[in-house]
Design a protein around this motif. Structure first.
Motif, mmCIF file in Angstrom:
data_model
loop_
_atom_site.group_PDB
_atom_site.id
_atom_site.type_symbol
_atom_site.label_atom_id
_atom_site.label_comp_id
_atom_site.label_asym_id
_atom_site.label_seq_id
_atom_site.Cartn_x
_atom_site.Cartn_y
_atom_site.Cartn_z
ATOM 1 N N CYS A 73 40.247 48.434 35.684
ATOM 2 C CA CYS A 73 38.997 48.238 34.946
ATOM 3 C C CYS A 73 39.017 49.063 33.668
ATOM 4 O O CYS A 73 39.442 50.218 33.673
ATOM 5 N N LEU A 74 38.531 48.476 32.592
ATOM 6 C CA LEU A 74 38.438 49.144 31.297
ATOM 7 C C LEU A 74 36.975 49.148 30.881
ATOM 8 O O LEU A 74 36.394 48.101 30.598
ATOM 9 N N ALA A 75 36.350 50.328 30.876
ATOM 10 C CA ALA A 75 34.916 50.436 30.630
ATOM 11 C C ALA A 75 34.652 51.269 29.377
ATOM 12 O O ALA A 75 35.348 52.259 29.123
ATOM 13 N N PRO A 76 33.630 50.905 28.594
ATOM 14 C CA PRO A 76 33.266 51.735 27.440
ATOM 15 C C PRO A 76 32.562 53.009 27.908
ATOM 16 O O PRO A 76 31.847 53.005 28.915
ATOM 17 N N ASP A 135 26.004 51.437 26.108
ATOM 18 C CA ASP A 135 26.708 50.187 26.418
ATOM 19 C C ASP A 135 26.727 50.009 27.933
ATOM 20 O O ASP A 135 27.446 50.715 28.647
ATOM 21 N N SER A 136 25.947 49.059 28.430
ATOM 22 C CA SER A 136 25.852 48.816 29.874
ATOM 23 C C SER A 136 26.596 47.556 30.297
ATOM 24 O O SER A 136 26.348 47.025 31.382
ATOM 25 N N THR A 137 27.504 47.057 29.470
ATOM 26 C CA THR A 137 28.245 45.850 29.819
ATOM 27 C C THR A 137 29.204 46.133 30.969
ATOM 28 O O THR A 137 29.623 47.272 31.203
ATOM 29 N N ASP A 138 29.559 45.077 31.703
ATOM 30 C CA ASP A 138 30.500 45.215 32.804
ATOM 31 C C ASP A 138 31.883 45.572 32.276
ATOM 32 O O ASP A 138 32.255 45.209 31.154
ATOM 33 N N PRO A 139 32.661 46.279 33.070
ATOM 34 C CA PRO A 139 34.005 46.635 32.610
ATOM 35 C C PRO A 139 34.895 45.417 32.469
ATOM 36 O O PRO A 139 34.742 44.420 33.183
ATOM 37 N N THR A 140 35.827 45.495 31.544
ATOM 38 C CA THR A 140 36.840 44.459 31.383
ATOM 39 C C THR A 140 37.892 44.635 32.476
ATOM 40 O O THR A 140 38.326 45.751 32.762
ATOM 41 N N VAL A 141 38.288 43.523 33.092
ATOM 42 C CA VAL A 141 39.251 43.574 34.188
ATOM 43 C C VAL A 141 40.623 43.160 33.674
ATOM 44 O O VAL A 141 40.778 42.081 33.089
ATOM 45 N N LEU A 142 41.617 44.033 33.878
ATOM 46 C CA LEU A 142 42.985 43.782 33.442
ATOM 47 C C LEU A 142 43.844 43.505 34.670
ATOM 48 O O LEU A 142 43.890 44.316 35.596
ATOM 49 N N ASP A 143 44.527 42.348 34.681
ATOM 50 C CA ASP A 143 45.384 41.974 35.807
ATOM 51 C C ASP A 143 46.814 42.388 35.502
ATOM 52 O O ASP A 143 47.489 41.761 34.682
ATOM 53 N N LEU A 144 47.279 43.441 36.166
ATOM 54 C CA LEU A 144 48.618 43.954 35.894
ATOM 55 C C LEU A 144 49.711 43.203 36.636
ATOM 56 O O LEU A 144 50.900 43.492 36.453
ATOM 57 N N SER A 145 49.339 42.241 37.470
ATOM 58 C CA SER A 145 50.359 41.487 38.213
ATOM 59 C C SER A 145 50.861 40.279 37.439
ATOM 60 O O SER A 145 51.865 39.678 37.822
ATOM 61 N N ALA A 146 50.204 39.922 36.341
ATOM 62 C CA ALA A 146 50.614 38.744 35.578
ATOM 63 C C ALA A 146 51.772 39.083 34.652
ATOM 64 O O ALA A 146 51.797 40.137 34.023
#
Length: 626
Positions: free
Chosen positions: A273-276, A281-292
Motif C-alpha cells: 500500500c502507498l498512502a499519502p 488527504d483522506s483518500t484510500d491508499p494506492t495498491v501496488l501488485d508486486l507479483s505482476a
C-alpha cells in the motif's frame, strides 16, 4: 480419540490440511503463519467411532488454544518419534551416543524438523572482544571522533560540563580540544527512563524516524500505521493513521519516501500500500501488485489468489522505486511511475527477510538478507547473468534484518545466531568462491520463535568475511532489527539492536557494550490488567520484546517499538532521551507518563500502574526507580 497423521507433502512448506478439525479457523491461520515443519502437513481428525473423545459430556467440541497445541507439537516425545526422512527415530539432540555418525544427520526445530547441522565438539568459540578491527574503525574517523592519545592512555573520562566549558571558551580549538568538541554529542546515549510511553492495543512491530527527524511512524498488528509530527523531538504531535485494508497476520514493514510525502507499507501478501502522509488527504491508499511481471502476467511461482509474503520494503534514495524482499525467496524492484516490476531475482534459498539500498544517492547497489544465512550484494549495472555481485558469509542462522550505513560501503545485519555483524563491501566473497561452499549447512536448525538458542553449541562460520561481530542481545520470537546510529546526533559512533529480553543494546564499533536501554523495566505494569477477562496461559506475566528502535538524526533521543504488556499481547512505543541517568525531572509534563496512540494522556493507566507496582514490591517506591 484424536488421530494425528503426518505424511510427506508435495506442496511448499508451511501448509496444513485438516479433517473434521477440532481447531477453529483462526488458530489454523496462525499455525500456517507461525510453524515451519519442512515438507510435512498435519491432519487433525476425530475417530467417528469414538463419541467420548474431543468433547465434554454434553457432546460439545473441545477446542485447543494455540499455546496448548504448540506445547504438544514441541513435546520431547514427538521429537524422538519423528525425524526428517521417513519419520524414523533418531538420536536425541544431546543424547548419550556422543560419537554416533548419525548425529551429523540429526535435524532440530519444532518437532525436530529443520536444516541439518554439522557435528561440533569443544567449547564455543566466540569472537574476541574488544575487536581489533573495530578499534581500528573507531580510530579511523569514519565512525565518530577518536579520543585523544593522552585521555586514552590515562583512562580519563571528562564530564559533560567540562567538555562544554572548553567548547565555549574556544581554547586551542584546533588542537587537543577539537576532538573534545566533536565527541560531546556522540557520548549522549539515551537513558532507560522514558519521556513518554505510547500504548497500543496490538503488538508494535516497527517504528522509524524520517531522515530529517520531522516525522515518525509506527506499525502495529492491528494493520494500522500511526504517524507523528516530531519536528520538536521532545514534544510529539499526532498526525494521522492509515490502514492496510486486507492484511494478513500483521504489517511486516513500512518505508517513508525521501520527501516525506508517501508511506509504503506491506503485509504477508503480494500487495504493497502507498498512502499519502498529508493529514488533509483522506483518500484510500494506492495498491501496488508486486507479483505482476513487466508484461502484466503473474510471475512464475505466484498465485493471483494467494500471492506471497512481502517481508521487507524500502524506498530508493530518489523516491522513484521500492525494493522488496519476499517469502518466495526473491528480491523485487518496483517502479512507482510505470507501476511495474523492473527486476526480480530469485537466487536466495529461503525467505528474504530484509532488503535495503546500499547508497541513499544511487539505486544501483542493493543488499538482501535471507533465512539461508547470507547477505547478498546486487549491482544492477552488471546483472546480465542475473547473479549477485558478491555474498557476505559468516552468519550460521537466518538473518532478521539488514541496514546500510548509506555510504555504499558498510552494512549491518542481525541474525538468529544471536549475533550482529558489520560488513565491508570490499571484503565480500565472490560468487565463484561462494558456489563451492555449502553455505546453509552450518546452522543448528533451531526454531527461534519457540526455542532458546543453544549457545554452548555455537561455533563460528569457517568462511566468515565479516569485520566485527556483536553479541549480547537476544534475537528470538520475531525478526528483531538493528541499525547504525545517525551521523548527526552520534557521529555514527554506535550500532544498536532491539532484543527479546526487553532491552535496546548499544555497541561501540569494537563490539564492547556502550549502554543499554531497559524498556522492560521502565514499562513494567504501565497498563492495568484486564481482569474482567479470563487469563490464558502466560497471560499473568508481563513480557517485553523490543522489535525495533530508531535513533533521532539530530537529538539524543531514541524511540523503541515493542511487544509489551500482559502476555506480550499489546504494544508500546517508548521515547527515551539523554537525561544523565536521572529517574525524574521537574519539567511538565512529567516523564514516564502513559498515552494512547493519539497521544491523549491515560491518567487511569498511570494511577493503577503505580498502585500495582507499590503493592507487588515490598520496598515500595523503589520499584518505580525513585
Amino acid at each position: 480419540m484424536m488421530i494425528w497423521t503426518l505424511s510427506p507433502n508435495p506442496k511448499p512448506p508451511k501448509t496444513y490440511s485438516v479433517k473434521k478439525s477440532i481447531l477453529n479457523p483462526s488458530i489454523m491461520r496462525r499455525l500456517t503463519t507461525e510453524l515451519h515443519l519442512g515438507n510435512i502437513h498435519i491432519e487433525f481428525a476425530m475417530d467417528e467411532n469414538d463419541q467420548s473423545g474431543g468433547g465434554d459430556e454434553a457432546g460439545r467440541t473441545t477446542r485447543l488454544s494455540t499455546a496448548q497445541l504448540l506445547n504438544i507439537l514441541a513435546s520431547g516425545g514427538l521429537r524422538q518419534i519423528f525425524s526428517y526422512s521417513g519419520f524414523t527415530p533418531g538420536p536425541a539432540r544431546f543424547g548419550d551416543d556422543e560419537d554416533s555418525d548419525e548425529r551429523d544427520d540429526q535435524v532440530y526445530g519444532v518437532l525436530g524438523f529443520g536444516r541439518r547441522g554439522p557435528r561440533r565438539r569443544g567449547p564455543p568459540q566466540y569472537p574476541k572482544v574488544p575487536s581489533d578491527e573495530g578499534m581500528k574503525l573507531m580510530r579511523s574517523g569514519v565512525f565518530g571522533a577518536d579520543p585523544t592519545y593522552v585521555d586514552e592512555r590515562m583512562a580519563r573520562r571528562k564530564s559533560l560540563a567540562e567538555r562544554i566549558m572548553w567548547r565555549e571558551l574556544g581554547v586551542d580549538v584546533y588542537g587537543l580540544h577539537r576532538s573534545k568538541t566533536r565527541s560531546i554529542a556522540q557520548g549522549l546515549i539515551p537513558g532507560s527512563t522514558p519521556d513518554k510511553i505510547i500504548h497500543y492495543d496490538a503488538k508494535c512491530y516497527s517504528g522509524q524516524f524520517s531522515d530529517d527527524g520531522n516525522f515518525f511512524f509506527s506499525c502495529a498488528q492491528d494493520f494500522k500505521v500511526r504517524m507523528y509530527d516530531t519536528s520538536n523531538p521532545y514534544e510529539w504531535k499526532y498526525y494521522k493513521t492509515v490502514d492496510y485494508p486486507f492484511g494478513s497476520w500483521t504489517i511486516t514493514d513500512a518505508t517513508l519516501s525521501p520527501d516525506n510525502r508517501f508511506l509504503a507499507y506491506s503485509s504477508l501478501r503480494n500487495l504493497v500500500c502507498l498512502a499519502p502522509t498529508d493529514p488533509a488527504d483522506s483518500t484510500d491508499p494506492t495498491v501496488l501488485d508486486l507479483s505482476a511481471t513487466p508484461e502484466g502476467r503473474v510471475g512464475r511461482g505466484f498465485s493471483a489468489r494467494s500471492g506471497f509474503a512481502v517481508w521487507s520494503v524500502r524506498f530508493s534514495g530518489d523516491g522513484r522505486e521500492i525494493v522488496a524482499g519476499t517469502g518466495d525467496h526473491s528480491v523485487i524492484v518496483y517502479d512507482l511511475e510505470t507501476r511495474q516490476t523492473v527486476l526480480r531475482v530469485r537466487n536466495h534459498e529461503d525467505d528474504v527477510n530484509a532488503v535495503c539500498f546500499g547508497d541513499r544517492y544511487s539505486p544501483h547497489i542493493l543488499y538482501s538478507g535471507s533465512d539461508d544465512s547470507t547477505v547478498r550484494i546486487w549491482d544492477r549495472r552488471s546483472m546480465g547473468d542475473r547473479r549477485e555481485a558478491g555474498v557476505f558469509v559468516g552468519h550460521t542462522e537466518g538473518l532478521t534484518y539488514v541496514d546500510s550505513k548509506g555510504d555504499g560501503r558498510y552494512v549491518l545485519s542481525n541474525s538468529k545466531d544471536q549475533s550482529m555483524k558489520l560488513w565491508d563491501l570490499r571484503k565480500m566473497m565472490s560468487t565463484a568462491k561462494f558456489d563451492t561452499l555449502e553455505a546453509t549447512s552450518y546452522g543448528t536448525g533451531f526454531d527461534y520463535r519457540f526455542e532458546l538458542f543453544p549457545e554452548d553449541y555455537y561455533h563460528p562460520h569457517p568462511h566468515d568475511c565479516s569485520v566485527v561481530t556483536f553479541r549480547g542481545h537476544k534475537v528470538l520470537k520475531t525478526l528483531i532489527r538493528c541499525h547504525f546510529s545517525p551521523p548527526g546526533s552520534t557521529g555514527s559512533r554506535y550500532v544498536y539492536s532491539g532484543s527479546e529480553n526487553g532491552k535496546v543494546y548499544v555497541y561501540n564499533l569494537d563490539a564492547t557494550l556502550a549502554g543499554t536501554i531497559d524498556v522492560q523495566k521502565v514499562t513494567y505494569h504501565s497498563r492495568p490488567h484486564k481482569r474482567r477477562y479470563a487469563p490464558t496461559a502466560g497471560d499473568e506475566k508481563w513480557k517485553t520484546c523490543v522489535r525495533d528502535a530508531s535513533w533521532h538524526p539530530n537529538a539524543p533521543i531514541l524511540a523503541a517499538t515493542s511487544w509489551n504488556g500482559w502476555g506480550s499481547s499489546t504494544g508500546t512505543c517508548t521515547l527515551h532521551a539523554w537525561n544523565n541517568n536521572s529517574s525524574r525531572d521537574e519539567g511538565d509534563p512529567p516523564i514516564g507518563e502513559g498515552y494512547d496512540s493519539q497521544l491523549n494522556p491515560l491518567p487511569d493507566f498511570q494511577r493503577i500502574a503505580e498502585s500495582e507496582r507499590w503493592r507487588e514490591d515490598e520496598d515500595g517506591w523503589d520499584a518505580l526507580g525513585y
